[in-house]
Design a protein around this motif. Sequence first.
Motif, PDB file in Angstrom:
ATOM      1  N   GLU A  38      -6.101  -0.660   0.785  1.00  0.00           N
ATOM      2  CA  GLU A  38      -4.928  -0.674   1.656  1.00  0.00           C
ATOM      3  C   GLU A  38      -4.254   0.689   1.567  1.00  0.00           C
ATOM      4  O   GLU A  38      -4.126   1.253   0.484  1.00  0.00           O
ATOM      5  N   ALA A  39      -3.861   1.230   2.692  1.00  0.00           N
ATOM      6  CA  ALA A  39      -3.231   2.544   2.800  1.00  0.00           C
ATOM      7  C   ALA A  39      -4.059   3.623   2.093  1.00  0.00           C
ATOM      8  O   ALA A  39      -3.568   4.297   1.188  1.00  0.00           O
TER       9      ALA A  39
ATOM     10  N   ARG B 147      -3.961   3.522  14.819  1.00  0.00           N
ATOM     11  CA  ARG B 147      -3.859   2.546  13.737  1.00  0.00           C
ATOM     12  C   ARG B 147      -2.454   2.593  13.160  1.00  0.00           C
ATOM     13  O   ARG B 147      -1.966   3.652  12.797  1.00  0.00           O
ATOM     14  N   GLN B 148      -1.826   1.414  13.065  1.00  0.00           N
ATOM     15  CA  GLN B 148      -0.470   1.323  12.516  1.00  0.00           C
ATOM     16  C   GLN B 148      -0.492   1.554  11.007  1.00  0.00           C
ATOM     17  O   GLN B 148       0.173   2.436  10.505  1.00  0.00           O
ATOM     18  N   GLU B 149      -1.225   0.729  10.305  1.00  0.00           N
ATOM     19  CA  GLU B 149      -1.341   0.861   8.862  1.00  0.00           C
ATOM     20  C   GLU B 149      -2.820   0.965   8.522  1.00  0.00           C
ATOM     21  O   GLU B 149      -3.573   0.011   8.695  1.00  0.00           O
TER      22      GLU B 149
END
Length: 148
Positions: free
Chosen positions: A29-30, A70-72
Amino acid sequence: MAESAAWVLALDHQLRAAVGERELAHLIEAPILLDVPRSPPYCRQVLVWNDTVLPAMDLAAWLRGQLTQRQEPLAGVFAYQTRPGADPEYGALLLSAIPTRTRVDDDQVCALPKQPRRWQTLAISCFQQGDQPIPILDLPHIFSGGLL
């Protein structure tokens, strides 16, 4: 009837694909993505995982022929073999949601989606989940330069 476990991947808000249960090695993630100058739009970034630099492929951008917003960011690290018995190699795919696990049966086989037309280059097969065809990705082809 042969039944297998698979991961369904959200390549963007609409496009879905699948990989085998053991091919998804890690989810980040991230992720910290590093830009690579003069690289194709669908593979313009890399990430570092376990002291290894991996290409971060945006298959939605390749399929659509345009960059994906892409947002996140979310990245999956995938293991693949270029030949039977070879040590696993790794690559990363950019995703838009956390993968979901599913069971796939031989009765679910179907034709690849007609759009986008590039599915034939990426997929080795396809199965029906609800009303949506889900192509099964050919990871060795994707990560070994098959999209160039």
